[in-house]
Scaffold this motif. Structure first.
Motif, mmCIF file in Angstrom:
data_model
loop_
_atom_site.group_PDB
_atom_site.id
_atom_site.type_symbol
_atom_site.label_atom_id
_atom_site.label_comp_id
_atom_site.label_asym_id
_atom_site.label_seq_id
_atom_site.Cartn_x
_atom_site.Cartn_y
_atom_site.Cartn_z
ATOM 1 N N GLY A 33 -0.092 13.666 2.901
ATOM 2 C CA GLY A 33 -1.198 13.704 1.944
ATOM 3 C C GLY A 33 -1.849 12.371 1.649
ATOM 4 O O GLY A 33 -2.725 12.285 0.783
ATOM 5 N N GLY A 34 -1.456 11.339 2.356
ATOM 6 C CA GLY A 34 -2.057 10.025 2.160
ATOM 7 C C GLY A 34 -2.922 9.633 3.332
ATOM 8 O O GLY A 34 -3.441 10.492 4.065
ATOM 9 N N TYR A 35 -3.076 8.328 3.511
ATOM 10 C CA TYR A 35 -3.915 7.777 4.561
ATOM 11 C C TYR A 35 -3.232 6.502 5.026
ATOM 12 O O TYR A 35 -2.868 5.664 4.200
ATOM 13 N N SER A 36 -3.007 6.348 6.333
ATOM 14 C CA SER A 36 -2.319 5.139 6.776
ATOM 15 C C SER A 36 -2.619 4.804 8.225
ATOM 16 O O SER A 36 -3.095 5.641 8.995
ATOM 17 N N GLY A 37 -2.302 3.557 8.572
ATOM 18 C CA GLY A 37 -2.361 3.055 9.933
ATOM 19 C C GLY A 37 -1.190 2.111 10.122
ATOM 20 O O GLY A 37 -0.513 1.756 9.142
ATOM 21 N N VAL A 38 -0.964 1.673 11.351
ATOM 22 C CA VAL A 38 0.155 0.780 11.641
ATOM 23 C C VAL A 38 -0.333 -0.364 12.525
ATOM 24 O O VAL A 38 -1.025 -0.133 13.519
ATOM 25 N N PHE A 39 0.055 -1.592 12.138
ATOM 26 C CA PHE A 39 -0.130 -2.718 13.045
ATOM 27 C C PHE A 39 1.236 -3.302 13.376
ATOM 28 O O PHE A 39 2.196 -3.126 12.643
ATOM 29 N N ILE A 40 1.294 -3.980 14.518
ATOM 30 C CA ILE A 40 2.543 -4.556 14.993
ATOM 31 C C ILE A 40 2.324 -6.056 15.155
ATOM 32 O O ILE A 40 1.394 -6.477 15.850
ATOM 33 N N ASP A 41 3.164 -6.841 14.488
ATOM 34 C CA ASP A 41 2.997 -8.294 14.525
ATOM 35 C C ASP A 41 3.410 -8.836 15.903
ATOM 36 O O ASP A 41 3.911 -8.087 16.749
ATOM 37 N N GLY A 81 15.599 -4.931 20.686
ATOM 38 C CA GLY A 81 14.611 -3.881 20.465
ATOM 39 C C GLY A 81 14.251 -3.727 19.005
ATOM 40 O O GLY A 81 14.608 -4.548 18.159
ATOM 41 N N TRP A 82 13.552 -2.670 18.728
ATOM 42 C CA TRP A 82 13.156 -2.364 17.367
ATOM 43 C C TRP A 82 14.408 -2.172 16.525
ATOM 44 O O TRP A 82 15.365 -1.529 16.943
ATOM 45 N N GLY A 83 14.409 -2.736 15.319
ATOM 46 C CA GLY A 83 15.605 -2.729 14.485
ATOM 47 C C GLY A 83 15.743 -1.541 13.563
ATOM 48 O O GLY A 83 16.603 -1.555 12.684
ATOM 49 N N GLY A 84 14.912 -0.515 13.726
ATOM 50 C CA GLY A 84 15.044 0.673 12.895
ATOM 51 C C GLY A 84 14.456 0.522 11.516
ATOM 52 O O GLY A 84 14.817 1.268 10.610
ATOM 53 N N ALA A 85 13.552 -0.429 11.324
ATOM 54 C CA ALA A 85 12.917 -0.629 10.019
ATOM 55 C C ALA A 85 11.421 -0.872 10.212
ATOM 56 O O ALA A 85 11.001 -1.459 11.209
ATOM 57 N N THR A 86 10.639 -0.410 9.259
ATOM 58 C CA THR A 86 9.208 -0.660 9.238
ATOM 59 C C THR A 86 8.851 -1.218 7.876
ATOM 60 O O THR A 86 9.292 -0.697 6.855
ATOM 61 N N LEU A 87 8.071 -2.288 7.858
ATOM 62 C CA LEU A 87 7.579 -2.856 6.608
ATOM 63 C C LEU A 87 6.342 -2.074 6.189
ATOM 64 O O LEU A 87 5.697 -1.427 7.016
ATOM 65 N N ALA A 88 6.005 -2.129 4.926
ATOM 66 C CA ALA A 88 4.822 -1.399 4.461
ATOM 67 C C ALA A 88 4.037 -2.226 3.458
ATOM 68 O O ALA A 88 4.595 -2.990 2.681
ATOM 69 N N GLU A 139 3.331 -0.576 8.287
ATOM 70 C CA GLU A 139 2.474 0.547 7.905
ATOM 71 C C GLU A 139 1.590 0.062 6.760
ATOM 72 O O GLU A 139 2.068 -0.543 5.810
ATOM 73 N N VAL A 140 0.303 0.335 6.871
ATOM 74 C CA VAL A 140 -0.641 0.056 5.792
ATOM 75 C C VAL A 140 -1.054 1.423 5.273
ATOM 76 O O VAL A 140 -1.616 2.230 6.020
ATOM 77 N N ALA A 141 -0.738 1.703 4.005
ATOM 78 C CA ALA A 141 -0.874 3.070 3.514
ATOM 79 C C ALA A 141 -1.493 3.152 2.126
ATOM 80 O O ALA A 141 -1.260 2.295 1.276
ATOM 81 N N TYR A 142 -2.246 4.236 1.938
ATOM 82 C CA TYR A 142 -2.696 4.635 0.608
ATOM 83 C C TYR A 142 -1.984 5.936 0.294
ATOM 84 O O TYR A 142 -2.078 6.913 1.033
ATOM 85 N N ASN A 143 -1.221 5.937 -0.803
ATOM 86 C CA ASN A 143 -0.535 7.132 -1.265
ATOM 87 C C ASN A 143 -1.132 7.489 -2.627
ATOM 88 O O ASN A 143 -0.925 6.758 -3.591
ATOM 89 N N PRO A 144 -1.870 8.589 -2.710
ATOM 90 C CA PRO A 144 -2.525 8.928 -3.973
ATOM 91 C C PRO A 144 -1.555 9.248 -5.111
ATOM 92 O O PRO A 144 -1.957 9.275 -6.272
ATOM 93 N N GLU A 145 -0.281 9.420 -4.799
ATOM 94 C CA GLU A 145 0.727 9.712 -5.822
ATOM 95 C C GLU A 145 1.338 8.447 -6.418
ATOM 96 O O GLU A 145 2.053 8.517 -7.418
#
Length: 141
Positions: A106-114, A66-73, A121-127
């Motif tokens: 406070g950012g903007y993101s989406g997720v794709f799964i290979d 199953g899912w290994g408890g990690a997400t790449l970004a 996670e593909v994210a824009y973090n304004p900070e």
């Protein structure tokens, strides 16, 4: 131990399909790759793809499947880059887990799964500052 990450290797069920997926995203495979493992230079780290069962054995863990408890970004410089990257992943054959949208932080993101179920996670973090080379600088405290 120095505070840095050198290599991320994903265990995959079909190496050739996974190679093709990341190539469709525009990633260039390194000459260091072999028939059994694919390497991609990813900024200051190496990204690898290797047979899932071999990786589990080499890492001294049991593969629960199953899912290994990690997400790449992958962080971007603006919202438009998030949308473009998610669309690029969709065209490469990814499953879109979450369409790009404003986030609770406070950012903007989406997720794709290979193809092997690894979420990105593909994210824009304004900070956070993303340099020209893709490196991230966190805000000073």
């Amino acid at each position: 131990m120095e505070q840095r990450l050198s290599l991320v290797t994903l265990g995959v069920s079909d190496l050739e399909s996974s190679r093709a997926f990341y190539r469709k995203l525009g990633w260039e495979e390194s000459a260091a790759s072999t028939e059994d493992v694919a390497f991609f230079q990813a900024g200051g780290i190496v990204f690898g793809l290797w047979d899932r069962s071999k990786l589990a054995e080499d890492s001294a863990v049991e593969d629960g499947g199953g899912w290994g408890g990690a997400t790449l970004a992958h962080n971007t410089r603006n919202n438009s880059q998030v949308e473009a990257t998610i669309e690029e992943a969709r065209l490469a054959g990814a499953t879109i887990g979450r369409e790009p949208a404003d986030t609770f932080w406070g950012g903007y993101s989406g997720v794709f799964i290979d193809p092997d179920g690894h979420p990105w996670e593909v994210a824009y973090n304004p900070e956070w500052t993303v340099a020209d080379d893709g490196s991230i600088t966190l805000p000073e405290v």
